[in-house]
Design a protein around this motif. Structure first.
Motif, short mmCIF file in Angstrom:
data_model
loop_
_atom_site.label_atom_id
_atom_site.label_comp_id
_atom_site.label_asym_id
_atom_site.label_seq_id
_atom_site.Cartn_x
_atom_site.Cartn_y
_atom_site.Cartn_z
N GLN A 1 -7.34 5.26 5.80
CA GLN A 1 -7.09 4.09 4.96
C GLN A 1 -6.29 3.05 5.73
O GLN A 1 -6.65 1.87 5.77
N LEU A 2 -5.22 3.49 6.39
CA LEU A 2 -4.40 2.54 7.12
C LEU A 2 -5.13 2.02 8.36
O LEU A 2 -4.95 0.87 8.75
N ALA A 3 -5.98 2.86 8.98
CA ALA A 3 -6.78 2.40 10.13
C ALA A 3 -7.69 1.26 9.70
O ALA A 3 -7.89 0.29 10.44
N LEU A 4 -8.23 1.36 8.50
CA LEU A 4 -9.09 0.29 7.98
C LEU A 4 -8.27 -0.99 7.78
O LEU A 4 -8.68 -2.07 8.21
N TYR A 5 -7.11 -0.87 7.15
CA TYR A 5 -6.29 -2.07 6.90
C TYR A 5 -5.84 -2.69 8.23
O TYR A 5 -5.72 -3.90 8.36
N ASN A 6 -5.61 -1.83 9.22
CA ASN A 6 -5.20 -2.30 10.54
C ASN A 6 -6.26 -3.22 11.15
O ASN A 6 -5.94 -4.12 11.93
N GLU A 7 -7.52 -2.99 10.80
CA GLU A 7 -8.62 -3.84 11.31
C GLU A 7 -8.71 -5.16 10.55
O GLU A 7 -9.46 -6.04 10.94
N LEU A 8 -8.01 -5.24 9.42
CA LEU A 8 -8.19 -6.38 8.52
C LEU A 8 -7.01 -7.34 8.54
O LEU A 8 -6.92 -8.23 7.69
N ALA B 1 6.46 7.19 15.04
CA ALA B 1 5.50 7.98 15.83
C ALA B 1 4.07 7.70 15.37
O ALA B 1 3.16 7.55 16.19
N LEU B 2 3.89 7.60 14.06
CA LEU B 2 2.55 7.34 13.52
C LEU B 2 2.04 5.96 13.96
O LEU B 2 0.90 5.82 14.42
N ILE C 1 3.98 1.79 2.41
CA ILE C 1 5.20 2.49 1.98
C ILE C 1 4.90 3.96 1.69
O ILE C 1 3.97 4.27 0.95
N SER C 2 5.70 4.84 2.30
CA SER C 2 5.66 6.26 1.91
C SER C 2 7.09 6.78 1.91
O SER C 2 8.02 6.07 2.32
N VAL C 3 7.27 8.02 1.49
CA VAL C 3 8.63 8.60 1.45
C VAL C 3 9.03 9.19 2.80
O VAL C 3 10.12 9.75 2.93
N ASP C 4 8.18 9.08 3.82
CA ASP C 4 8.51 9.63 5.13
C ASP C 4 9.66 8.86 5.78
O ASP C 4 9.89 7.69 5.48
N GLY C 5 10.34 9.52 6.71
CA GLY C 5 11.46 8.89 7.42
C GLY C 5 11.00 7.95 8.52
O GLY C 5 9.81 7.93 8.89
N ALA D 1 0.86 -1.18 0.00
CA ALA D 1 0.00 0.00 0.00
C ALA D 1 0.90 1.23 0.00
O ALA D 1 1.44 1.61 1.05
N PHE D 2 1.11 1.82 -1.17
CA PHE D 2 1.83 3.10 -1.25
C PHE D 2 0.86 4.20 -0.84
O PHE D 2 -0.32 4.19 -1.24
N TYR D 3 1.33 5.16 -0.05
CA TYR D 3 0.47 6.27 0.35
C TYR D 3 1.32 7.54 0.40
O TYR D 3 2.53 7.49 0.58
N PRO D 4 0.67 8.71 0.21
CA PRO D 4 1.46 9.94 0.03
C PRO D 4 2.26 10.38 1.26
O PRO D 4 3.41 10.77 1.12
N ALA D 5 1.64 10.34 2.43
CA ALA D 5 2.33 10.94 3.57
C ALA D 5 1.77 10.46 4.90
O ALA D 5 0.56 10.26 5.03
N ASP D 6 2.67 10.32 5.88
CA ASP D 6 2.24 10.08 7.26
C ASP D 6 1.38 11.26 7.72
O ASP D 6 1.59 12.39 7.28
N TRP D 7 0.44 11.03 8.59
CA TRP D 7 -0.33 12.05 9.31
C TRP D 7 -1.43 12.72 8.49
O TRP D 7 -2.23 13.45 9.06
N SER D 8 -1.48 12.53 7.19
CA SER D 8 -2.57 13.20 6.46
C SER D 8 -3.85 12.39 6.70
O SER D 8 -3.80 11.17 6.79
#
Lengths: 172, 183
Positions: free
Chosen positions: A49-56, A80-81, A70-74, A36-43
């Motif tokens: 979206q990730l909360a939903l996958y976390n339930e699955l 922290a996220l 996967i995102s480009v965040d460090g 699951a590529f996603y643009p950025a942490d915290w948005s």
């Protein structure tokens, strides 16, 4: 840049999940992988979206699949996220060289310097079986992932094993 | 915007929690989480819509607890299902949303206040909560939502199609469907 399509061999990668831990795609040979590529942490959209996958995660495990986001965040942002949102799956850092893995999968947005919101289901042989590019601001949900995983031949065989009465009538 | 490729995977049935007539001209299905603030904000708006369209609207609530984000969402859903055993599902549903700000900070103790407010028998309630059928039902709602393309809460379906947009748009969408069917 075009998203890699079903039937393509998934590009190999090794990315940091934490400062001192890395995850390589090849570790998951024999299992299915959801990327699951996603643009950025915290948005907000990503987090939903990730909360939903976390339930699955149990459902994904039942379908012999590991989720990797996967995102480009460090790694510190990821850490922290994951702690704040109680995510129980790896967040991989496509940080250096920035977006290299997203580029390899055809889902890097050079204008914004971010990964697109894109999903891949990769089978146990390392072949992409399903891919989907969502508009950046739209949460794609999980229906496509679940359908793609259930359609994999390996999971159909598993279903047959789970239903002995049926497999007795329909020998494969 | 009605999303044509995201359809309800589970049709509305007798096992659903339904308000309004089966002969209503339009059916609104909500996938909701009792601890979700956005669902709490949608609650009075849904009530308004129900009053406004009255007999023309059938409303269905299905569970979609995001349990890691909302640690008491599952217990709240179980409590609503336990209340449903004695025909009090909607009373519990309404209490949970109307008092969300009050019970959420107190978690399980806050939910006990809900059970007391409805006058539910504590022993019967405790026994009902141990029934695994309740968990199974909530999970069935949840997975049906996942397969229908639910991507967060609240998610609304108008006559089986996912609606994406703000609440005003949803109200207008319902109005248009009703106007079309009435002519």
């Amino acid at each position: 840049m075009t998203i890699l399509a079903a039937g393509t061999v998934a590009p190999q990668f090794t990315l940091h999940s934490t400062l001192d831990q890395s995850v390589a795609l090849k570790e998951f040979r024999g299992r299915n992988v959801i990327l699951a590529f996603y643009p950025a942490d915290w948005s907000p959209v990503c987090s939903d979206q990730l909360a939903l996958y976390n339930e699955l995660l149990d459902e994904f495990a039942r379908l012999n699949a590991q989720l990797l986001a996967i995102s480009v965040d460090g790694v510190w942002s990821h850490a922290a996220l994951a702690r704040e949102r109680k995510y129980h799956f790896p967040l991989l850092s496509d940080f250096e060289p920035k977006g290299e893995v997203a580029r390899a999968y055809g889902v890097y947005n050079a204008q914004h310097g971010l990964a697109e919101r894109a999903l891949f289901v990769i089978d146990g042989d390392g072949v992409i079986r399903w891919s989907y590019l969502s508009p950046m601001g739209v949460n794609p949900g999980a229906a496509g992932i679940v359908n793609a995983l259930e359609a994999l031949p390996s999971n159909n065989i598993q279903k047959t094993l789970d239903a002995p009465a049926r497999s007795a009538r329909e020998p494969s | 915007m009605i999303v044509e490729d995201a359809r309800l995977a589970l049709p509305v049935s007798d096992s659903d929690h339904v308000q309004g007539s089966a002969h209503a001209v339009v059916t609104l299905v909500e996938y909701g989480d009792f601890q979700c603030p956005a669902c709490g904000m949608a609650y009075p708006l849904v009530k308004q819509v129900q009053r406004h369209y009255a007999g023309n609207l059938r409303f269905v609530f299905r569970h979609f607890p995001l349990t890691q984000a909302h640690p008491y969402a599952q217990l709240a859903a179980e409590l609503a299902e336990a209340a449903a055993v004695t025909g009090r599902f909607w009373a519990m549903h309404d209490w949970l949303y109307e008092h969300q700000d009050e019970w959420v900070p107190y978690g399980a103790a806050g939910l006990e206040a809900g059970a007391r407010a409805l006058g539910l028998d504590e022993e019967a309630l405790a026994a009902t909560l141990r029934n695994t059928a309740i968990d199974a039902r909530i999970r069935r709602d949840f997975m049906g939502g996942v397969r229908s393309g639910v991507n967060g809460t609240p998610s609304f379906y108008v006559d089986g199609y996912l609606y994406q947009g703000d609440f005003d748009g949803l109200v207008h969408g319902l109005g248009r469907v009703i106007a079309r069917r009435e002519h």
